[in-house]
Design a protein around this motif. Structure first.
Motif, mmCIF file in Angstrom:
data_model
loop_
_atom_site.group_PDB
_atom_site.id
_atom_site.type_symbol
_atom_site.label_atom_id
_atom_site.label_comp_id
_atom_site.label_asym_id
_atom_site.label_seq_id
_atom_site.Cartn_x
_atom_site.Cartn_y
_atom_site.Cartn_z
ATOM 1 N N TYR A 1 0.823 -1.209 0.000
ATOM 2 C CA TYR A 1 0.000 0.000 0.000
ATOM 3 C C TYR A 1 0.858 1.261 0.000
ATOM 4 O O TYR A 1 0.486 2.276 -0.603
ATOM 5 C CB TYR A 1 -0.945 -0.004 1.201
ATOM 6 N N PHE A 2 1.998 1.202 0.666
ATOM 7 C CA PHE A 2 2.881 2.370 0.676
ATOM 8 C C PHE A 2 3.394 2.662 -0.731
ATOM 9 O O PHE A 2 3.345 3.806 -1.200
ATOM 10 C CB PHE A 2 4.056 2.142 1.628
ATOM 11 N N HIS B 1 2.973 6.122 -5.445
ATOM 12 C CA HIS B 1 3.403 6.122 -6.850
ATOM 13 C C HIS B 1 2.926 7.404 -7.541
ATOM 14 O O HIS B 1 1.795 7.843 -7.331
ATOM 15 C CB HIS B 1 2.830 4.898 -7.569
ATOM 16 N N PRO B 2 3.770 8.025 -8.360
ATOM 17 C CA PRO B 2 3.367 9.290 -9.015
ATOM 18 C C PRO B 2 2.158 9.148 -9.932
ATOM 19 O O PRO B 2 1.471 10.137 -10.195
ATOM 20 C CB PRO B 2 4.622 9.699 -9.801
ATOM 21 N N ASN B 3 1.877 7.922 -10.409
ATOM 22 C CA ASN B 3 0.726 7.705 -11.288
ATOM 23 C C ASN B 3 -0.443 7.031 -10.579
ATOM 24 O O ASN B 3 -1.343 6.492 -11.224
ATOM 25 C CB ASN B 3 1.136 6.855 -12.496
ATOM 26 N N SER C 1 1.089 -2.071 -11.592
ATOM 27 C CA SER C 1 2.106 -2.933 -12.187
ATOM 28 C C SER C 1 3.481 -2.680 -11.578
ATOM 29 O O SER C 1 4.211 -3.623 -11.235
ATOM 30 C CB SER C 1 2.152 -2.700 -13.704
ATOM 31 N N ASP C 2 3.840 -1.407 -11.421
ATOM 32 C CA ASP C 2 5.151 -1.073 -10.847
ATOM 33 C C ASP C 2 5.272 -1.550 -9.407
ATOM 34 O O ASP C 2 6.348 -1.978 -8.969
ATOM 35 C CB ASP C 2 5.382 0.440 -10.914
ATOM 36 N N THR C 3 4.171 -1.466 -8.658
ATOM 37 C CA THR C 3 4.197 -1.926 -7.267
ATOM 38 C C THR C 3 4.464 -3.423 -7.193
ATOM 39 O O THR C 3 5.275 -3.891 -6.387
ATOM 40 C CB THR C 3 2.864 -1.595 -6.570
ATOM 41 N N LEU C 4 3.794 -4.184 -8.048
ATOM 42 C CA LEU C 4 4.021 -5.630 -8.070
ATOM 43 C C LEU C 4 5.451 -5.951 -8.498
ATOM 44 O O LEU C 4 6.092 -6.853 -7.943
ATOM 45 C CB LEU C 4 3.023 -6.299 -9.012
ATOM 46 N N ASN C 5 5.962 -5.217 -9.477
ATOM 47 C CA ASN C 5 7.351 -5.425 -9.902
ATOM 48 C C ASN C 5 8.323 -5.144 -8.762
ATOM 49 O O ASN C 5 9.291 -5.874 -8.553
ATOM 50 C CB ASN C 5 7.679 -4.519 -11.096
ATOM 51 N N PHE C 6 8.054 -4.075 -8.027
ATOM 52 C CA PHE C 6 8.921 -3.712 -6.905
ATOM 53 C C PHE C 6 8.949 -4.817 -5.852
ATOM 54 O O PHE C 6 9.991 -5.092 -5.250
ATOM 55 C CB PHE C 6 8.437 -2.402 -6.275
#
Length: 283
Positions: free
Chosen positions: A18-19, A24-26, A34-39
């Motif tokens: 959640y953080f 995320h800027p978007n 998608s970027d969160t899952l990749n991270f």
């Protein structure tokens, strides 16, 4: 957006998810998701795919179902959907309630599932030291005032952590928990109705700042009772605002809000009867 069931399925770190997603800027776009899952180690690729090709998708993929990012698990003509809750849909229902967004993923061994360090024992230790110090160094009314400040800090910290998906047993118990879902939802309703937004901070954020501030002043500048008395009086405005939202806007009571109000009222009473207006800062 609530992704609890999806997060639980992949055994991800809920607070970290959640953080990363909320910051995320978007946010709250598909790119942020998608970027969160990749991270977090869940490698993925996003596509716009017409429904006629969905039959070629693997048994597990992610899609936008009922406007919520969801994990879709296929078993024959039935599909299990994981998002804020788990539900089952048939093929027609899934296609009707989904957009063309599809996210294909590959789970790696580097998925971040646990926090590396638990800070709560340190927090409890610090609180214990502060309470002991107050009881030994200050008058009884000053000690109680400081202890009330710590209670406010603790509850506000739990509320702050909830913003990033970390479950709070304390808040859940105060609000009623699973045993009283209507009371629990009343708390959530009050939190979500908070329209305060100053530099991106909500009222719950200011609660944490407030209690940390008066704890600091109460411990390091006990002679400055005038400051504590003044800030306690100013908190009356917050109490009135909270009562207004609960009674007239949402028409439901929030137990954890009432606990904080009780702390504030107790501090108002102590400061009114026992604190003077003096301002004696050490030189």
């Amino acid at each position: 957006m609530n992704f609890d069931k999806l997060i639980d399925h992949f055994k991800l770190d809920k607070q970290e998810f959640y953080f990363q997603f909320n910051s995320h800027p978007n946010y709250p776009s598909a790119l942020a998701f998608s970027d969160t899952l990749n991270f977090l180690g869940l490698k993925n690729d996003a596509y716009e795919l017409d429904k006629e090709y969905w039959g070629e998708l693997p048994e597990e993929y992610m899609a936008l179902v009922d406007n919520s990012f969801s994990l879709v698990k296929k078993k024959g003509n039935d599909f299990t959907i994981y998002s804020d809750k788990v539900k089952s849909l048939n093929k027609e229902e899934l296609y009707k309630n989904s957009g063309d967004f599809v996210l294909l993923f590959e789970k790696t061994e580097n998925v971040k599932t646990k926090s590396f360090f638990n800070f709560k024992p340190i927090i409890y230790l610090v609180f214990g030291i502060i309470i002991l110090y107050s009881l030994l160094q200050f008058a009884w009314h000053e000690s109680i005032f400081n202890i009330l400040s710590l209670i406010g800090v603790y509850i506000s910290l739990e509320l702050f952590n909830q913003k990033f998906g970390q479950e709070s047993a304390v808040v859940s118990n105060i609000c009623g928990g699973a045993a009283n879902s209507s009371t629990q939802s009343s708390c959530s309703k009050i939190f979500s109705s908070d329209k305060t937004d100053i530099l991106g901070l909500k009222l719950s954020d200011f609660s944490l700042i407030y209690f940390l501030g008066i704890t600091f002043v109460g411990l390091l500048f006990p002679q400055s009772q005038g400051i504590l008395r003044l800030t306690s009086m100013i908190s009356i405005l917050v109490i009135l605002y909270s009562f207004y939202v609960q009674a007239f806007v949402e028409k439901s009571l929030c137990r954890v809000c009432l606990v904080i109000i009780f702390v504030l009222l107790a501090q108002i009473a102590i400061s009114s009867f026992y604190f003077n207006w003096g301002l004696n800062l050490p030189v």
